[in-house]
Design a protein around this motif. Sequence first.
Motif, PDB file in Angstrom:
ATOM      1  N   SER A  70       0.858  -1.193   0.000  1.00  0.00           N
ATOM      2  CA  SER A  70       0.000   0.000   0.000  1.00  0.00           C
ATOM      3  C   SER A  70       0.889   1.236   0.000  1.00  0.00           C
ATOM      4  CB  SER A  70      -0.912   0.009   1.233  1.00  0.00           C
ATOM      5  OG  SER A  70      -0.183   0.345   2.394  1.00  0.00           O
TER       6      SER A  70
ATOM      7  N   THR B 119      -9.509   6.906   9.758  1.00  0.00           N
ATOM      8  CA  THR B 119     -10.205   5.916   8.927  1.00  0.00           C
ATOM      9  C   THR B 119      -9.706   5.965   7.487  1.00  0.00           C
ATOM     10  OG1 THR B 119     -12.178   6.090  10.318  1.00  0.00           O
ATOM     11  CG2 THR B 119     -12.465   5.130   8.131  1.00  0.00           C
TER      12      THR B 119
ATOM     13  N   VAL C  70      -7.913   2.879   5.470  1.00  0.00           N
ATOM     14  CA  VAL C  70      -8.376   2.365   4.186  1.00  0.00           C
ATOM     15  C   VAL C  70      -7.251   2.382   3.160  1.00  0.00           C
ATOM     16  CG1 VAL C  70      -9.958   2.800   2.261  1.00  0.00           C
ATOM     17  CG2 VAL C  70     -10.784   2.973   4.612  1.00  0.00           C
TER      18      VAL C  70
ATOM     19  N   ARG D  46      -4.874  -0.355   3.785  1.00  0.00           N
ATOM     20  CA  ARG D  46      -5.496  -1.685   3.719  1.00  0.00           C
ATOM     21  C   ARG D  46      -5.440  -2.406   5.056  1.00  0.00           C
ATOM     22  NH1 ARG D  46      -2.882  -3.673  -2.085  1.00  0.00           N
ATOM     23  NH2 ARG D  46      -3.627  -1.896  -3.307  1.00  0.00           N
TER      24      ARG D  46
ATOM     25  N   GLY E  71      -7.787  -3.286   8.145  1.00  0.00           N
ATOM     26  CA  GLY E  71      -9.210  -3.363   8.461  1.00  0.00           C
ATOM     27  C   GLY E  71      -9.563  -2.664   9.762  1.00  0.00           C
TER      28      GLY E  71
END
Length: 256
Positions: free
Chosen positions: A15, A55, A59, A62, A64
Amino acid sequence: MGAGHAHVLYRDATSPVHRLAPEVKIAAMVLVTLAVVATPREAFWAFGGYALLITGVAVLARVGLRWLLLRATIELPFVLFAFALPFLGAGERVQLVGLSLSVDGLYGGWNILAKGTLGVLASLLLAGTTTTRDLILGLDRLRCPQILTQIATFMLRYLDVLVGEARRMRVARVSRGDDPRFLWQLRGYAAGVGALFLRAFERGERVYLAMVSRGYSGRMPAVWQGAGAASAGQWLAAATVPLAAVFIAATAVVLT
């Protein structure tokens, strides 16, 4: 440490957040946390803004939200204390659901709960996207005192060795009829802990002497600070989140 030691919180993924240099992520996490702490407790909307920022980063990384929330239970003792404050606080009181609660205690409990939770989530995001080796490397590049980074490096490098040795010593005790569940066998357990400490101390001395004989001068290798250091683009990209947090905090201070 050259293999990129991973820890239990690290989430192996590809990511944009994982690819950032560690010093960038550490600096961003610290600035976000400072902004959260500086926010007046009455500015409820500001904490919602911080939650949205975290948040969004989760995201992008990646990671959760369920994983984050499960591991955020580490702050449970502080949560219990926060819920107790409205009952223990003094001063003006209000009636809520038939209970007499302190107004100052309600604000204090909310302050601890909101700021503590956001700080823990930000720290978990850093740990979940950065290996142990990179965390130490980032601290070293940020000019953290050398003695601290060295202690952390050696501790993490040999922690697994000591845990494995402690496990073998326990198996040896149990195989000889020892059962550490019983109180009267605490003496044997204490003796095992002492033996483990002596072994760790002796191993540490041998490792240090071996390193000195190979030219160790008390500092991290220079190559650690050079290769893979953050670029200007990475600093700019990572600055968006802490700058947004600082803006929220400044607005909250002005409006409150």
